[in-house]
Design a protein around this motif. Structure first.
Motif, PDB file in Angstrom:
ATOM      1  N   PRO A 167       0.834  -1.203   0.000  1.00  0.00           N
ATOM      2  CA  PRO A 167       0.000   0.000   0.000  1.00  0.00           C
ATOM      3  C   PRO A 167       0.870   1.254   0.000  1.00  0.00           C
ATOM      4  N   GLY A 168       0.435   2.266  -0.697  1.00  0.00           N
ATOM      5  CA  GLY A 168       1.186   3.516  -0.748  1.00  0.00           C
ATOM      6  C   GLY A 168       1.136   4.247   0.579  1.00  0.00           C
ATOM      7  N   VAL A 169       1.950   5.288   0.658  1.00  0.00           N
ATOM      8  CA  VAL A 169       1.933   6.152   1.842  1.00  0.00           C
ATOM      9  C   VAL A 169       1.516   7.540   1.374  1.00  0.00           C
ATOM     10  N   ASP A 170       0.462   8.070   1.944  1.00  0.00           N
ATOM     11  CA  ASP A 170       0.046   9.427   1.613  1.00  0.00           C
ATOM     12  C   ASP A 170       0.852  10.388   2.478  1.00  0.00           C
ATOM     13  N   GLY A 177      -0.994  12.749   4.934  1.00  0.00           N
ATOM     14  CA  GLY A 177      -1.565  12.012   6.061  1.00  0.00           C
ATOM     15  C   GLY A 177      -0.503  11.533   7.034  1.00  0.00           C
ATOM     16  N   ALA A 178       0.617  11.026   6.500  1.00  0.00           N
ATOM     17  CA  ALA A 178       1.677  10.531   7.382  1.00  0.00           C
ATOM     18  C   ALA A 178       2.288  11.681   8.171  1.00  0.00           C
ATOM     19  N   ARG A 229       8.973   2.833   2.695  1.00  0.00           N
ATOM     20  CA  ARG A 229       8.242   1.599   2.992  1.00  0.00           C
ATOM     21  C   ARG A 229       8.809   0.418   2.202  1.00  0.00           C
ATOM     22  N   ALA A 277      -5.874   2.285  -1.937  1.00  0.00           N
ATOM     23  CA  ALA A 277      -5.665   3.448  -1.066  1.00  0.00           C
ATOM     24  C   ALA A 277      -4.402   3.276  -0.220  1.00  0.00           C
ATOM     25  N   ALA A 278      -3.878   4.393   0.246  1.00  0.00           N
ATOM     26  CA  ALA A 278      -2.798   4.373   1.240  1.00  0.00           C
ATOM     27  C   ALA A 278      -3.450   3.958   2.564  1.00  0.00           C
ATOM     28  N   LEU A 279      -3.302   2.686   2.915  1.00  0.00           N
ATOM     29  CA  LEU A 279      -4.153   2.127   3.968  1.00  0.00           C
ATOM     30  C   LEU A 279      -3.937   2.749   5.349  1.00  0.00           C
ATOM     31  N   GLN A 287      -2.963   5.688   6.126  1.00  0.00           N
ATOM     32  CA  GLN A 287      -3.546   7.034   6.184  1.00  0.00           C
ATOM     33  C   GLN A 287      -5.062   6.968   6.040  1.00  0.00           C
ATOM     34  N   GLU A 295      -5.029   6.027  -4.488  1.00  0.00           N
ATOM     35  CA  GLU A 295      -3.777   6.616  -4.958  1.00  0.00           C
ATOM     36  C   GLU A 295      -3.850   6.904  -6.458  1.00  0.00           C
ATOM     37  N   ASN A 335      -8.387  11.877  -0.105  1.00  0.00           N
ATOM     38  CA  ASN A 335      -7.336  11.344   0.767  1.00  0.00           C
ATOM     39  C   ASN A 335      -7.179  12.129   2.062  1.00  0.00           C
TER      40      ASN A 335
END
Lengths: 328, 477
Positions: free
Chosen positions: A39-42, A45-46, A213, B265-267, B269, B418, B438
């Motif tokens: 899964p990507g990292v936003d 949000g992070a 990641r 999705a960026a899980l 977050q 994403e 997001n």
């Protein structure tokens, strides 16, 4: 040619320990497919989550617990061209008794030095329980042959290092040659023998949290015992969001494979507040299971004195100046 | 080993008087209704006695506002801006005091009142102060409407006041505002700030009381504009009572927002966004993401992460700086949340809450997730206005959009992916006033806010928010 034999052997060892992921590193395409399937990292949000956790208010008894825990997690580090045996001995003395006037203060987790000073450090820490960590693998850039990196590691281990802090080949990682990075880690892990392997991702050069990641998973799949943010030679180093992403990675890796990997933020942790924010991040991301020097380290040098000053302030209600704490 | 010690914010920073009057024509005066008390919902202790405004008191307030309108509306915009900038700065200076008072009266965690409510309150005044002398560029004319009657809810007492008062004043209107019965204290402290800022008497009037006071404000014949934020039920009554009167109306009502999480999705977050969407402010948020729509292929993984994350939420003393979930605002609201949650169980949805200690005093409801929810369940259709999340799944983007729109409300929605093209495709098709990409529950004074369908009409915030307080029939357009 010797090193290729080593790679082959070591990969079998490491894949045994990460059941369910044995095919992941069968080719660069497979490895790329796996890492890019995470899964990507936003980023927004992070960053927001890390900033929110940075507002936790740690006072009174909690602060005291955190300070002692943080001291016990410090990898007291000197990695300068100007390091001498005398400088290393002095640092080791400090590592064993951080505050000579107060025996209640716990010892730090480890000292971290260049390979040629490992023997000196091993003698200096003696049987105190303080571990000796050595950077290796053409630290900090990692720009050398695998042969040199393996030899560098072997020398450190032979000199008595308990832990090896290797750097990954960031150039290969950014070029998409994940298998090369993987195989190097596997080779170094084999060269470590019983020594614990910390894999430095140098997150400041990886540019995105997605890459952090992926590099975390790559290092864990290849058998790293710890993943570490930075060499301390590149900015930014151990930021809160990067540490957050790595803590999520070790948490998820344990869930998926049953193997627990430690985390070491290093570089830029200077104050007690910085250290406590890290502990909050650990507690609320990976959980209490990582609140232990076996599973979380703080790579730093100057933070130790600030922790000692804050500790004394808690005990006496007064701040003493820096002259009341030893330089090293 | 490492447990957070209590870290309470001191309540000594705020001086709560034993009783408060109404703020009319720049002064505090007695009300002629029977006074009521406001309590701390986290402890049920009485905080203060509050005057209730009768219809006659409201009439005096409207008269004061009408009189002040003559000079306030004639004042150059740049002069009005000075007052608004001054108010904004005083709010910043007294932010800690206001935040503590808000948490005491409302039950929300101090972390939220300190880090979300108060910065936004000041930002709204700063933002609309900036518009006051630039109205001719906004496109809605420059002529104010007159006296604005404003009725606000208890979930964001001071923030809703700012959303209402800042644009009204910037456009040259004067105001009679009724705060919610359970949360009047920050509005009354705001009245003191108006005095401190030397705001001309009558420009802002604050009348406290319950529903009848609100009705008196809305129905007063000399009120030119009605602005209401609250339940759809009351919104309907207001729409009915002002129909045919020529009063301009904006209504910001309920919601049942969908928070759509796609499989790419960026899980981590997304989990934070879900938590922030429904557990922020105990779910007392009209735009709360109360329906989680998650793609089936990741539903198990996402729910496991979400449950683990809920285990770290800290419920308790709203004044503790580490509290994530505070108290439910009132006994009545708690009863409503319980009733709907029980209905959810009876209708066959599966209920889950993390283990958490419920304080003995006060009104509390643990963070709750319902899985196996069908569109037809009441908990998927009715606004709960509490920390209760209904989880539904979908298979395709078209199904996600169809389910998200299948509600009488349309205030907000969230989309997590994403993939930019899927984000835009989805946002284009959602019938909601605010769509978060997001993220969730992010507010900014520059961004218009408002609903579709039963979530109300009109927009607050941004340039669009000026329209509600200007007479667009202005010949200068």
């Amino acid at each position: 040619m010797d090193s290729f034999v080593l790679v082959g052997d070591a990969r079998e060892v490491s894949t045994l320990t990460t059941s369910g992921f044995s095919d992941v590193a069968s080719s660069n395409a497979a490895l790329r497919g796996f890492l890019h399937g995470l899964p990507g990292v936003d980023k927004v949000g992070a960053d927001g989550r890390a900033a929110m956790l940075g507002t936790r208010s740690i006072k009174t008894t909690a602060k005291r617990q955190a300070i002692d825990l943080a001291i016990s997690m410090v990898d007291l580090t000197t990695l300068e061209g100007a390091d001498t045996p005398g400088k290393v001995r002095a640092m080791c003395a400090k590592a064993v008794h951080p505050d000579p006037s107060n025996p209640d203060v716990p010892r730090v987790a480890a000292v971290c030095v260049y390979p040629d000073l490992v023997a000196e450090a091993v003698r200096a820490v003696g049987s105190s329980g303080v571990k000796v960590a050595s950077v290796a693998t053409a630290f900090p850039s990692g720009r050398s042959s695998l042969e040199v990196k393996v030899t560098d590691t072997e020398l450190a281990v032979a000199a008595g290092a308990d832990e090896v802090d290797m750097v990954i080949d960031r150039g290969a990682f950014l070029a998409g040659d994940y298998l090369k990075v993987f195989e190097e880690i596997v080779a170094i892990k084999a060269a470590c023998g019983d020594a614990h392997l910390k894999v430095i991702l140098e997150t400041g050069e990886l540019a995105t949290y997605d890459n952090v990641r992926r590099a975390s998973w790559l290092a864990m799949l290849a058998g790293g015992d710890f993943i570490k943010t930075s060499t301390g030679k590149v900015q930014p180093a151990a930021t809160l969001p990067v540490t957050l992403v790595m803590l999520e990675a070790v948490r998820d890796f344990l869930d998926s494979t049953g193997r627990k990997v430690g985390v070491k933020p290093a570089g830029g942790i200077r104050t007690t507040k910085d250290a406590i924010k890290m502990l909050v991040l650990v507690k609320e991301t990976a959980g209490d299971g990582w609140l232990d020097p076996d599973w979380f380290r703080l790579g730093a040098s100057s933070v130790l004195n600030d922790l000692l000053m804050q500790r004394q302030k808690q005990d006496t209600g007064r701040y003493s100046g820096p002259d009341y704490f030893t330089l090293d | 080993m490492f447990e957070y010690a209590p870290a309470p914010e001191s309540r000594d920073v705020v001086d709560i008087k034993p009783s408060y009057g109404l703020f009319v024509n720049g002064e505090f005066v007695d009300g002629s209704g029977s006074a009521f008390k406001t309590i701390n919902p986290a402890s049920e202790e009485k905080l203060a006695e509050i005057a209730a405004a009768s219809a006659a008191d409201v009439d005096l307030a409207v008269q004061a506002a009408r009189k002040a309108f003559t000079t306030w509306s004639a004042m150059p915009g740049a002069e009005r801006a000075k007052y608004l900038f001054r108010i904004a700065r005083i709010i910043q200076e007294r932010a800690r005091e206001l935040a503590v008072l808000e948490s005491l009266d409302n039950g929300k965690p101090i972390r939220e009142s300190r880090d979300v409510d108060l910065p936004l309150v000041a930002a709204h005044f700063f933002y609309y102060a900036g518009w006051a002398d630039k109205l001719q560029y906004a496109g809605y004319g420059t002529r104010p409407l007159g006296v604005a009657g404003q009725v606000i809810p208890w979930n964001f007492p001071l923030l809703m006041l700012a959303w209402k008062i800042a644009p009204a004043l910037a456009c040259g209107n004067t105001v009679v505002l009724k705060p919610a019965e359970t949360t009047p204290l920050t509005a009354l402290l705001f009245a003191e700030i108006c005095q401190q800022a030397d705001l001309p008497p009558g420009v802002v009037n604050i009348v406290t009381g319950a529903g009848e006071t609100g009705a008196a404000v809305v129905n007063h014949p000399d009120v030119d504009k009605v602005a209401f934020t609250g339940s759809t039920e009351v919104g309907r009554l207001i729409a009915r009572s002002v129909a045919g009167t020529g009063k301009k109306v904006t209504l910001e009502l309920g919601g049942k927002a969908a928070n759509i999480v796609y499989e790419d999705a960026a899980l981590d977050q997304a989990v934070e966004g879900i938590v922030n969407g429904i557990f922020f402010n105990q779910g007392h948020v009209c735009c709360a993401g109360s329906r989680l729509l998650v793609q089936e292929s990741i539903a198990g993984e996402l729910l496991a992460s979400l449950k683990r994350r809920l285990g770290t939420l800290r419920m308790g003393d709203p004044l503790d700086k580490n509290t994530d979930i505070g108290a439910i605002n009132s006994a009545a609201q708690l009863a409503k949340i319980r009733e709907l949650s029980d209905a959810g169980e009876q209708e066959g949805a599966e209920r889950w809450s993390p283990a958490c200690a419920i304080p003995a005093q006060g009104f509390w409801f643990p963070p709750t997730i319902f899985t196996g929810v069908a569109q037809s369940h009441r908990i998927a259709r009715e606004e709960i206005f509490g920390p209760v999340l209904s989880v539904l799944t979908f298979r395709t983007p078209a199904e996600a959009v169809e389910k998200a729109n299948n509600t009488p409300f349309g205030l907000s929605a969230g989309v997590w992916t994403e993939k930019a093209s899927l984000m835009l495709w989805t946002a284009d098709r959602l019938r909601a006033g605010v769509i978060w990409s997001n993220t969730f529950n992010r507010f900014d004074p520059t961004s218009p806010f408002g609903g579709y369908k039963e979530s109300g009409y009109g927009r607050e915030g941004g340039r669009h928010g000026l329209e509600a307080y200007l007479d667009a029939r202005d010949g200068s357009l």
